[in-house]
Enzyme design. Sequence first.
Site, short mmCIF file in Angstrom:
data_model
loop_
_atom_site.label_atom_id
_atom_site.label_comp_id
_atom_site.label_asym_id
_atom_site.label_seq_id
_atom_site.Cartn_x
_atom_site.Cartn_y
_atom_site.Cartn_z
N ASP A 196 0.87 -1.18 0.00
CA ASP A 196 0.00 0.00 0.00
C ASP A 196 0.92 1.24 0.00
O ASP A 196 1.49 1.55 1.03
CB ASP A 196 -0.90 -0.03 1.23
CG ASP A 196 -1.69 1.24 1.44
OD1 ASP A 196 -2.01 1.92 0.44
OD2 ASP A 196 -1.96 1.57 2.61
N GLU A 251 -0.41 10.72 1.36
CA GLU A 251 -1.76 10.16 1.49
C GLU A 251 -2.00 9.62 2.88
O GLU A 251 -3.10 9.75 3.43
CB GLU A 251 -1.95 9.06 0.44
CG GLU A 251 -3.40 8.55 0.31
CD GLU A 251 -3.72 7.35 1.19
OE1 GLU A 251 -4.88 6.91 1.18
OE2 GLU A 251 -2.80 6.84 1.90
N HIS A 276 -0.71 -1.47 6.65
CA HIS A 276 -0.11 -0.50 7.57
C HIS A 276 0.73 -1.18 8.64
O HIS A 276 0.77 -0.73 9.79
CB HIS A 276 -1.18 0.37 8.23
CG HIS A 276 -1.75 1.40 7.31
ND1 HIS A 276 -2.42 2.51 7.76
CD2 HIS A 276 -1.75 1.50 5.97
CE1 HIS A 276 -2.81 3.24 6.73
NE2 HIS A 276 -2.41 2.64 5.63
#
Length: 338
Positions: free
Chosen positions: A173, A201, A312
Site C-alpha cells: 500500500d 496520502e 499499515h
Amino acid sequence: MLKTLKELCALPGVSGREDKVREYIIATAEPYADEIKTDAMGNVLVFKKGLARPKSTVMLAAHMDEVGVIINEITEDGYLKFDFIGGIDRRVVIGKKVYIGEAAVPGILGIKAFHLVDKSEEDRIPKVKEMYIDIGANNREEAEAKINIGDVGCFDPSVVEFGEGYLKAKAIDDRIGCTVMLELIASELPVDTWFAFTVQEEVGCRGAFGAAFALKPEIALVIEGTTAADLPSQKGAAKVCIPGNGPVVPFMDGGAVYDRKLFERLRDLAVANDIPWQTKTYISGGTDAQAIQRSRAGVRVAAISAALRYIHSPSSVGCLRDFDNMLRLARLFLEDLK
C-alpha cells in the site's frame, strides 16, 4: 511487473520523504511519457498520449508514501523516542526492524521486558510513549552522531514470495498502485491519460488535493491497497475482502462515496472479461479519492484496490494474481473511455 513492485516496496518513502520513490518513478516513466512535472508538494504528474482523446479528462492516481516513524527525542542513554507517521497498529511493531534517516541506521522497536511488567500492564497494548528504538548507542552523544530529531524511519525493506502466489513486503500500500500505473505508462494507451503519483496520502490525502486542482480531471481512478480481514476470527462480511479473490472495486469507504455508474462499469468490465472481482463489505478507511472528489466543482471517482492482509504494518501480504488483474481492469477502464 513483479520486478518493479519488489523494487518499489524496498525503497524508503515515508510520508513527506518520498524522494527515492519519486526518483525511481520519474526514471522509469521518462522513456515513455510525453510530459512529466513535479509540483510544490512533491507529486509526480505524468501525461501520456493515447490513441484517442477521451470525452472527459481522466486521471489515474496512486500514492507514493508509506507509514513509518519519526524521531522526536534522544534520551540520555542513547535510545530514540518516536511517534508514528500514518495509522499504525501498536500491537504489530514491537521487536520489528526500522531503518532511520538518509543513512538508513538500523534499529529495533522495543519495550520494557515482560518480566518487569506488572499485572495491570499484562493485558493492555503499550502506548507509543512507552516504546523506544534501540540503535545500539551507549549514550546521547553516540546516538546524536547518527540521528537527528525529525529523522524518519521505515520498516524492514525485505520482500518475500511465499505460498501459492503471495507476496510479503512493507508498503504494498500503495506501491502496487504505482506499479500498475508505471506498467500502463510503458504501454500503448487507448486514450490520453494523466497519472498522479501523490505524496502524503497516509497523513490525510494531502498531495492529491494539489494534483486534482492542477490537472482538473473530470474522471479519476484511484489504484490502491485496502484492508483484508480474511482471518479465522472473522466471519461473513467482517472479512471485508479476501486476497486471491480478485481486485476490489469499492462502492464506499470512510472518505468517499464512489460514483455509482463508474462502479457499475468497472464491475461489468470485470464480469465481461472473466476477471474475478470483489467489493468491500465493511465501510472503513479512505483513499485519495476523498480529496480528488471534492476538488474544484467535484470529480467523478472510482477505485480499484488490492486486498492486503496486515495493511499499515511491517509485513503486508497480497496475492500476485490480484495484482495482475488490477492492471488488466485498469487498462479495460481506459479502453472503455475511448
